[in-house]
Design a protein around this motif. Structure first.
Motif, PDB file in Angstrom:
ATOM      1  N   ARG A 170       0.852  -1.184   0.000  1.00 44.59           N
ATOM      2  CA  ARG A 170       0.000   0.000   0.000  1.00 44.59           C
ATOM      3  C   ARG A 170       0.887   1.232   0.000  1.00 44.59           C
ATOM      4  N   THR A 171       0.502   2.236  -0.745  1.00 51.47           N
ATOM      5  CA  THR A 171       1.198   3.511  -0.637  1.00 51.47           C
ATOM      6  C   THR A 171       0.839   4.139   0.713  1.00 51.47           C
ATOM      7  N   ALA A 172       1.673   5.063   1.158  1.00 45.89           N
ATOM      8  CA  ALA A 172       1.464   5.657   2.479  1.00 45.89           C
ATOM      9  C   ALA A 172       2.192   6.982   2.565  1.00 45.89           C
ATOM     10  N   THR A 173       1.840   7.757   3.558  1.00 42.37           N
ATOM     11  CA  THR A 173       2.639   8.904   3.988  1.00 42.37           C
ATOM     12  C   THR A 173       2.950   8.692   5.460  1.00 42.37           C
ATOM     13  N   ALA A 174       4.056   9.262   5.910  1.00 43.37           N
ATOM     14  CA  ALA A 174       4.463   9.038   7.293  1.00 43.37           C
ATOM     15  C   ALA A 174       5.135  10.283   7.850  1.00 43.37           C
ATOM     16  N   ALA A 175       4.757  10.643   9.061  1.00 46.64           N
ATOM     17  CA  ALA A 175       5.406  11.723   9.805  1.00 46.64           C
ATOM     18  C   ALA A 175       6.185  11.083  10.954  1.00 46.64           C
ATOM     19  N   TRP A 176       7.502  11.127  10.858  1.00 44.12           N
ATOM     20  CA  TRP A 176       8.382  10.530  11.861  1.00 44.12           C
ATOM     21  C   TRP A 176       8.827  11.586  12.854  1.00 44.12           C
ATOM     22  N   ARG A 177       8.927  11.161  14.119  1.00 43.01           N
ATOM     23  CA  ARG A 177       9.408  12.047  15.176  1.00 43.01           C
ATOM     24  C   ARG A 177      10.451  11.310  16.020  1.00 43.01           C
ATOM     25  N   PRO A 178      11.667  11.149  15.471  1.00 40.09           N
ATOM     26  CA  PRO A 178      12.726  10.543  16.286  1.00 40.09           C
ATOM     27  C   PRO A 178      13.159  11.512  17.386  1.00 40.09           C
ATOM     28  N   ASP A 179      13.588  10.959  18.521  1.00 41.19           N
ATOM     29  CA  ASP A 179      14.155  11.796  19.575  1.00 41.19           C
ATOM     30  C   ASP A 179      15.457  12.399  19.057  1.00 41.19           C
ATOM     31  N   PRO A 180      15.563  13.731  18.963  1.00 44.88           N
ATOM     32  CA  PRO A 180      16.786  14.343  18.402  1.00 44.88           C
ATOM     33  C   PRO A 180      18.050  13.969  19.164  1.00 44.88           C
ATOM     34  N   ALA A 181      17.903  13.651  20.460  1.00 43.00           N
ATOM     35  CA  ALA A 181      19.072  13.305  21.260  1.00 43.00           C
ATOM     36  C   ALA A 181      19.324  11.803  21.294  1.00 43.00           C
ATOM     37  N   GLY A 182      18.494  11.026  20.610  1.00 39.12           N
ATOM     38  CA  GLY A 182      18.609   9.576  20.664  1.00 39.12           C
ATOM     39  C   GLY A 182      19.396   9.007  19.501  1.00 39.12           C
ATOM     40  N   PRO A 183      19.481   7.698  19.427  1.00 37.23           N
ATOM     41  CA  PRO A 183      20.282   7.058  18.375  1.00 37.23           C
ATOM     42  C   PRO A 183      19.749   7.279  16.969  1.00 37.23           C
ATOM     43  N   LEU A 184      18.465   7.624  16.818  1.00 37.14           N
ATOM     44  CA  LEU A 184      17.914   7.949  15.498  1.00 37.14           C
ATOM     45  C   LEU A 184      17.843   9.452  15.273  1.00 37.14           C
ATOM     46  N   GLY A 185      18.590  10.209  16.063  1.00 35.17           N
ATOM     47  CA  GLY A 185      18.551  11.658  15.950  1.00 35.17           C
ATOM     48  C   GLY A 185      18.953  12.179  14.588  1.00 35.17           C
ATOM     49  N   TYR A 186      19.747  11.393  13.835  1.00 33.40           N
ATOM     50  CA  TYR A 186      20.160  11.857  12.505  1.00 33.40           C
ATOM     51  C   TYR A 186      18.992  11.887  11.518  1.00 33.40           C
ATOM     52  N   LEU A 187      17.849  11.294  11.886  1.00 33.99           N
ATOM     53  CA  LEU A 187      16.646  11.377  11.052  1.00 33.99           C
ATOM     54  C   LEU A 187      15.698  12.488  11.497  1.00 33.99           C
ATOM     55  N   ALA A 188      15.979  13.105  12.634  1.00 30.76           N
ATOM     56  CA  ALA A 188      15.076  14.126  13.173  1.00 30.76           C
ATOM     57  C   ALA A 188      14.965  15.304  12.209  1.00 30.76           C
ATOM     58  N   GLY A 189      13.736  15.756  11.976  1.00 22.41           N
ATOM     59  CA  GLY A 189      13.489  16.893  11.104  1.00 22.41           C
ATOM     60  C   GLY A 189      13.517  16.567   9.628  1.00 22.41           C
ATOM     61  N   ARG A 190      13.734  15.317   9.271  1.00 23.02           N
ATOM     62  CA  ARG A 190      13.790  14.927   7.858  1.00 23.02           C
ATOM     63  C   ARG A 190      12.470  14.302   7.435  1.00 23.02           C
ATOM     64  N   ARG A 191      12.098  14.573   6.190  1.00 25.28           N
ATOM     65  CA  ARG A 191      10.905  13.970   5.625  1.00 25.28           C
ATOM     66  C   ARG A 191      11.290  12.791   4.746  1.00 25.28           C
ATOM     67  N   PRO A 192      10.577  11.693   4.848  1.00 26.47           N
ATOM     68  CA  PRO A 192      10.884  10.567   3.963  1.00 26.47           C
ATOM     69  C   PRO A 192      10.557  10.906   2.513  1.00 26.47           C
ATOM     70  N   VAL A 193      11.348  10.365   1.609  1.00 23.77           N
ATOM     71  CA  VAL A 193      11.078  10.548   0.181  1.00 23.77           C
ATOM     72  C   VAL A 193      10.101   9.500  -0.328  1.00 23.77           C
ATOM     73  N   LEU A 194       9.898   8.439   0.454  1.00 20.24           N
ATOM     74  CA  LEU A 194       8.978   7.376   0.063  1.00 20.24           C
ATOM     75  C   LEU A 194       8.520   6.655   1.321  1.00 20.24           C
ATOM     76  N   SER A 195       7.230   6.337   1.382  1.00 23.14           N
ATOM     77  CA  SER A 195       6.703   5.499   2.463  1.00 23.14           C
ATOM     78  C   SER A 195       5.785   4.448   1.861  1.00 23.14           C
TER      79      SER A 195
END
Length: 226
Positions: A170-195
């Protein structure tokens, strides 16, 4: 404590792909870094982040949050998992010992009861890891093959693990909210190009007896092997 290889699994996956500057990526373990190279697009690397709910019907059922980098090994595409959390001790121990997947434990909510919305969150103890709101859209007709190879550092060797299966999409859209101080912080503030939602999948994770009989399927050191 955990099932032997291969694992037969079923469930649902909610996947987003981000393009991240190479300098922001987590460092791969040295033995793996010597064997693979990130696939770059204008200086950016494709990073997949996914919520997965492995459901009853497979050898284990549990929930998972992961991020993985698309790499190549002498031109052959691979997936390398950089961060991953599960809520199953058996999954954590099996993933680490069988395939070198660096699983940690976390607590999850993956609520798909209010379709087309999927609300997901994960935390490790008191520390939040990430949350996401996924909106499911059109369902593509038919079922689609899944097939890729996971490359991980297992001790001082590179373990290459085949993954095969089928799923709906299924196609989708996604709003991600990684913890900026956590291990996925490098994704914080970024929008996916595909979901995408990878629905009602079944997959075989790991080498079958037939795989082990083929040349080039064994764990190898450094840059050798296929």
């Amino acid at each position: 404590m955990y099932p032997p290889e291969p694992w037969h699994l079923r469930g649902q996956m909610y996947l987003s792909v981000f393009l991240v500057p190479r300098r922001r990526l987590p460092q791969l373990p040295p033995v793996l870094d010597a064997a693979v190279r990130p696939i770059t697009i204008a200086g950016r690397v494709a990073v997949g982040a996914a919520w997965v709910h492995y459901e009853p019907g497979g050898v284990l059922h549990y929930r998972e949050l992961l991020s993985a980098v698309l790499v190549h090994e002498r031109g052959r595409p691979r997936v390398s998992i950089t961060d991953i959390w599960v809520d199953s001790v058996a999954s954590r121990e099996g993933g680490r010992r069988l395939w070198g997947i660096p699983k940690e434990l976390a607590e999850f909510t993956i609520d798909a009861e209010t379709e087309p919305l999927v609300d997901a969150s994960a935390s490790a103890g008191e520390e939040p890891l990430a949350s996401a709101l996924v909106r499911l859209k059109g369902r593509l007709p038919g079922r689609f093959p899944l097939g890729f190879t996971v490359a991980q550092a297992l001790g001082e060797s590179v373990r290459r693990t085949p993954v095969r299966g089928r799923s709906g999409l299924r196609t989708a859209t996604a709003a991600w909210r990684p913890d900026p101080a956590g291990p996925l912080g490098y994704l914080a503030g970024r929008r996916p190009v595909l979901s995408l939602a990878i629905t009602d999948f079944w997959l075989t994770f790991g080498r079958t007896p037939a795989d082990r009989a083929r040349p080039g399927q064994a764990t190898t050191r450094g840059n050798t092997g296929g």
